[in-house]
Design an enzyme around this catalytic site. Structure first.
Site, short mmCIF file in Angstrom:
data_model
loop_
_atom_site.label_atom_id
_atom_site.label_comp_id
_atom_site.label_asym_id
_atom_site.label_seq_id
_atom_site.Cartn_x
_atom_site.Cartn_y
_atom_site.Cartn_z
N GLY A 93 27.51 -32.72 -39.71
CA GLY A 93 28.92 -32.66 -40.18
C GLY A 93 29.84 -33.51 -39.29
O GLY A 93 30.99 -33.29 -39.19
N HIS A 100 31.74 -35.32 -29.05
CA HIS A 100 32.90 -34.47 -28.82
C HIS A 100 32.21 -33.05 -28.81
O HIS A 100 31.57 -32.87 -29.77
CB HIS A 100 34.19 -34.91 -29.71
CG HIS A 100 33.72 -34.83 -31.18
ND1 HIS A 100 32.93 -35.89 -31.68
CD2 HIS A 100 33.81 -33.88 -32.13
CE1 HIS A 100 33.03 -36.03 -32.94
NE2 HIS A 100 33.50 -34.39 -33.23
P1 5GP Z 1 33.46 -33.96 -36.17
O1 5GP Z 1 33.73 -33.67 -37.77
O2 5GP Z 1 32.86 -35.33 -35.90
O3 5GP Z 1 32.71 -32.87 -35.70
O4 5GP Z 1 34.85 -33.61 -35.57
C1 5GP Z 1 35.89 -34.54 -35.59
C2 5GP Z 1 37.32 -33.76 -35.28
O5 5GP Z 1 38.02 -35.04 -34.91
C3 5GP Z 1 37.90 -33.19 -36.53
O6 5GP Z 1 37.95 -31.79 -36.21
C4 5GP Z 1 39.23 -33.74 -36.78
O7 5GP Z 1 39.93 -32.88 -37.21
C5 5GP Z 1 39.43 -34.46 -35.40
N1 5GP Z 1 40.23 -35.48 -35.53
C6 5GP Z 1 40.23 -36.68 -36.42
N2 5GP Z 1 40.93 -37.52 -36.13
C7 5GP Z 1 41.80 -37.01 -35.28
C8 5GP Z 1 42.97 -37.49 -34.36
O8 5GP Z 1 43.41 -38.68 -34.86
N3 5GP Z 1 43.54 -36.65 -33.66
C9 5GP Z 1 43.03 -35.66 -33.28
N4 5GP Z 1 43.45 -34.91 -32.24
N5 5GP Z 1 42.03 -35.06 -33.89
C10 5GP Z 1 41.18 -35.82 -34.76
#
Ligand code: 5GP
Ligand code: ZN
Length: 114
Positions: A93, A100
């Site tokens: 996911g 991160h």
């Molecule tokens: P992943 O899906 O890759 O594990 O998590 C990526 C996270 O980054 C998601 O929870 C999403 O909401 C967050 N996210 C995406 N774009 C941005 C942004 O521009 N600013 C912030 N603060 N969070 C973001």
């Protein structure tokens, strides 16, 4: 890394709601929170995902978890608990391809995740 969203956030080129920052990492609130408390911790240096970590990253990872523990205490979520998760690749996911750690808290979190 060019065209990496979290590199741009780490560099301050894209604004974020910051909780903590030092020379190695940045902690900021997720833009689409999945729990009452939901923040992300990223290394400032671009790393694609946890899949490419090596022994050389041990100190960075220890620092990330130490900062998460300090932030959890500061935000008052340590007592009730929280979840730290890093998604890897398509099935994991992962939507942003810069390592991160999600920190989620403020409600009882389901297990196993969907
Ligand atoms: P992943 O899906 O890759 O594990 O998590 C990526 C996270 O980054 C998601 O929870 C999403 O909401 C967050 N996210 C995406 N774009 C941005 C942004 O521009 N600013 C912030 N603060 N969070 C973001
Ligand atoms: Zn990056």
């Amino acid at each position: 890394m060019a065209d990496c969203l979290f590199c741009k956030i780490a560099a301050g080129d894209i604004p974020s709601n910051k909780l903590f920052e030092d020379d190695q990492l940045l902690a900021f609130y997720d833009i689409d929170p999945q729990a009452p408390v939901h923040f992300l911790v990223i290394p400032k240096r671009h790393i694609d995902s946890a899949a490419v970590l090596t022994e050389d990253d041990a100190a960075l990872l220890g620092h990330i978890y130490a900062v998460i523990a300090q932030l959890a205490a500061r935000l008052g979520i340590a007592e009730n608990g929280y979840r730290v998760v890093t998604n890897v690749g398509a099935d994991g996911g992962q939507s942003v391809k810069h390592l991160h750690f999600h920190v989620l808290a403020g409600r009882s979190l389901a297990w196993p995740p969907g």
